[in-house]
Motif scaffolding. Structure first.
Motif, PDB file in Angstrom:
ATOM      1  N   LEU A 201      -3.799   7.078  -6.460  1.00 36.52           N
ATOM      2  CA  LEU A 201      -4.373   6.710  -7.756  1.00 36.52           C
ATOM      3  C   LEU A 201      -5.458   7.700  -8.168  1.00 36.52           C
ATOM      4  N   GLY A 202      -6.204   8.179  -7.185  1.00 34.48           N
ATOM      5  CA  GLY A 202      -7.308   9.092  -7.476  1.00 34.48           C
ATOM      6  C   GLY A 202      -6.891  10.555  -7.514  1.00 34.48           C
TER       7      GLY A 202
ATOM      8  N   ALA B 284      -9.280  10.326   8.426  1.00 37.72           N
ATOM      9  CA  ALA B 284      -9.572   8.946   8.031  1.00 37.72           C
ATOM     10  C   ALA B 284      -9.604   8.011   9.239  1.00 37.72           C
TER      11      ALA B 284
ATOM     12  N   ILE C 218       0.812  -1.229   0.000  1.00 40.11           N
ATOM     13  CA  ILE C 218       0.000   0.000   0.000  1.00 40.11           C
ATOM     14  C   ILE C 218       0.843   1.275   0.000  1.00 40.11           C
TER      15      ILE C 218
ATOM     16  N   ARG D 213      -9.749  -0.022   6.916  1.00 40.49           N
ATOM     17  CA  ARG D 213     -10.244   0.703   5.751  1.00 40.49           C
ATOM     18  C   ARG D 213      -9.324   1.884   5.443  1.00 40.49           C
ATOM     19  N   GLY D 214      -8.914   2.594   6.481  1.00 45.93           N
ATOM     20  CA  GLY D 214      -8.115   3.794   6.287  1.00 45.93           C
ATOM     21  C   GLY D 214      -6.794   3.525   5.577  1.00 45.93           C
ATOM     22  N   LEU D 215      -6.148   2.414   5.922  1.00 50.64           N
ATOM     23  CA  LEU D 215      -4.816   2.154   5.360  1.00 50.64           C
ATOM     24  C   LEU D 215      -4.824   2.040   3.838  1.00 50.64           C
ATOM     25  N   PHE D 216      -5.874   1.463   3.259  1.00 55.62           N
ATOM     26  CA  PHE D 216      -5.888   1.311   1.796  1.00 55.62           C
ATOM     27  C   PHE D 216      -5.888   2.663   1.105  1.00 55.62           C
ATOM     28  N   GLN D 217      -6.332   3.679   1.833  1.00 52.48           N
ATOM     29  CA  GLN D 217      -6.373   5.014   1.253  1.00 52.48           C
ATOM     30  C   GLN D 217      -4.975   5.552   0.926  1.00 52.48           C
TER      31      GLN D 217
ATOM     32  N   ALA E 197      -5.005   4.223  -2.642  1.00 50.28           N
ATOM     33  CA  ALA E 197      -6.121   4.603  -3.515  1.00 50.28           C
ATOM     34  C   ALA E 197      -6.182   6.110  -3.753  1.00 50.28           C
ATOM     35  N   ARG E 198      -5.875   6.886  -2.717  1.00 48.55           N
ATOM     36  CA  ARG E 198      -5.961   8.347  -2.892  1.00 48.55           C
ATOM     37  C   ARG E 198      -4.873   8.875  -3.826  1.00 48.55           C
TER      38      ARG E 198
END
Lengths: 291, 291
Positions: free
Chosen positions: A216-217, A197, A177, A206-210, A213-214
């Motif tokens: 990427l976004g 978060a 991650i 859930r927070g760690l995947f951010q 992902a954030r």
């Protein structure tokens, strides 16, 4: 009891020592990388003689007081845990006394605790600092690989809980991650997002995947990945501790960079005690405790 | 639209394929370790020709539909994410169409989502399985390295959240707190404790340290360390998802060992769909969607 003594913090990776004068002031200090993980069985005495030679030579009966992982199974002499609730006198009673060329050597025990909700916990070193933090009644937070939150009542340790914040940070910042992270870290973009978060529904899992992902976004820049993870985990620890203890502001025993990180996460005026002051005051208090 | 086609699940570590007959039944299948991480740039077409040769030779216009990381930046052709809410028709519209020796090749897009609480999320592969799980309205759970919880409404994906349960398990079982673990794992002693610890105050950051401390305290046997961590994290994920979605029992898309682990954590009758069935039904639905 008073007088001069040698205070040692002997942990897994470091050995730190202070020569304490009879007035409680530090006369001299030393530090080395002789953590217990590098000392071979049977090598502890020789190492003490070598590192402390000038201090020991100056006073042939100078006592040595030490706390930390040196009293663990992987250390010099295993000192059984004392179970909380426990006072400075209880720790003195549980200390192991040893002789080294005419010097009395005392190894302070760690503390174990079984909480009302069935959690078993242990610490070695933090108990001494907690007793030296000047908190008679209240909560103490000691950030680290295994952060400790310690409840004090009437100057004694009544319970504590461990959070693996530091270990989790190390593991996650080396894990998938965090692969989009770019150095140098920049605190600004990640810290506030991490703190928010941590309080969102879904928790740390859930927070760690951010952290990935954030990026990427396009919501989080790559230089903010590690600060995001750090801030998420510290805020997650604080939120977890508040579930346990309520919204009590703890006294913080911390040095850089933890002091700033935790101050921010605790979001208010925090009494800060340095680890060195807490340790020296804790060892002094245990040594002088009346049995 | 109907007729035969090749269905592929082309992920990071594996390539799986099915030859689908015009009646929707599987005629043949294949699997190899040709995950996209091992395919060099420019090597994807040659690999498809080699692995699918018998099927392609049998029908010179047989189309190929694929989902998974093959459509990522590190895959064959990057397929932009479609943002949720999205239906099978939206995914078909977003698919990238390619030619391979007269065969039509379709790469299904991944899905992105920005939640009401500001979390950004992505998935590739799970969207296709979600559409093929037979859930018109409800919640879907897909355990894995990055577990997905997907909300379905009117047969479309309206949102989802990612939990890094699998990645965290891998990192933690290789980290310091799991050092006291002894093989072979024994589920019995750790699983119930992990499930309870996940619901205790303090959350996962507190619970994880128990994998070590309870062994030191004699409360957890060394063979229970990894089952404890696993059960703690899965129950932590379920608790986190319930904070987000309420106590809705999801449809589970999972194979062993996740099916049993999650069934237990969900604590009730769970509708189970195999990943293969979900993927094949999902690809069929996307392929047949009317634009």
């Amino acid at each position: 009891m008073s007088g001069s003594f040698i205070a040692l913090d002997w942990g897994t990776t470091r050995l730190r020592g202070w020569l304490m004068g009879p007035d409680g002031a530090v006369r001299d200090d030393m530090a080395s990388d002789d953590g217990i993980q590098l000392v071979k069985a049977g090598g502890f005495e020789a190492l003490l003689r070598a590192r402390l030679a000038p201090w020991l030579a100056g006073d042939p009966t100078l006592p040595i007081w030490m706390a930390g992982m040196v009293g663990s199974r992987n250390g010099w002499i295993e000192v059984p845990y004392v179970s909380a609730p426990c006072s400075a006198a209880d720790l003195k009673r549980g200390a192991v006394r040893h002789q080294l060329d005419g010097h009395e050597v005392w190894l302070v025990p760690g503390v174990s605790h079984e909480s009302a909700d069935g959690f078993f916990d242990v610490m070695r070193g933090e108990e001494t600092m907690a007793l030296g933090a000047g908190v008679r009644d209240g909560l103490i937070c000691q950030p680290g690989t295994h952060s400790k939150w310690i409840e004090m009542r009437d100057g004694a340790i009544v319970g504590f809980a461990t959070f693996i914040t530091g270990e989790l940070y190390a593991a996650m910042s080396a894990s998938f991650i965090a692969r989009l992270a770019e150095a140098p870290d920049n605190e600004e973009p990640g810290t506030a997002q991490g703190r928010i978060a941590a309080r969102a529904a879904g928790g740390v899992l859930r927070g760690l995947f951010q952290a990935r992902a954030r990026v990427l976004g396009g919501v989080l820049p790559a230089c903010g990945v590690k600060p995001f993870i750090s801030s998420l985990l510290v805020a997650g620890e604080v939120a977890g501790a508040q579930q346990l203890y309520g919204a009590v502001t703890p006294t913080l025993i911390a040095a850089a960079p933890f002091d700033a990180l935790y101050r921010q996460a605790l979001g208010g005026r925090v009494t800060l005690v340095t680890p060195q002051n807490a340790l020296l005051e804790g060892l002094r208090g245990i040594r002088e405790a009346v049995l």
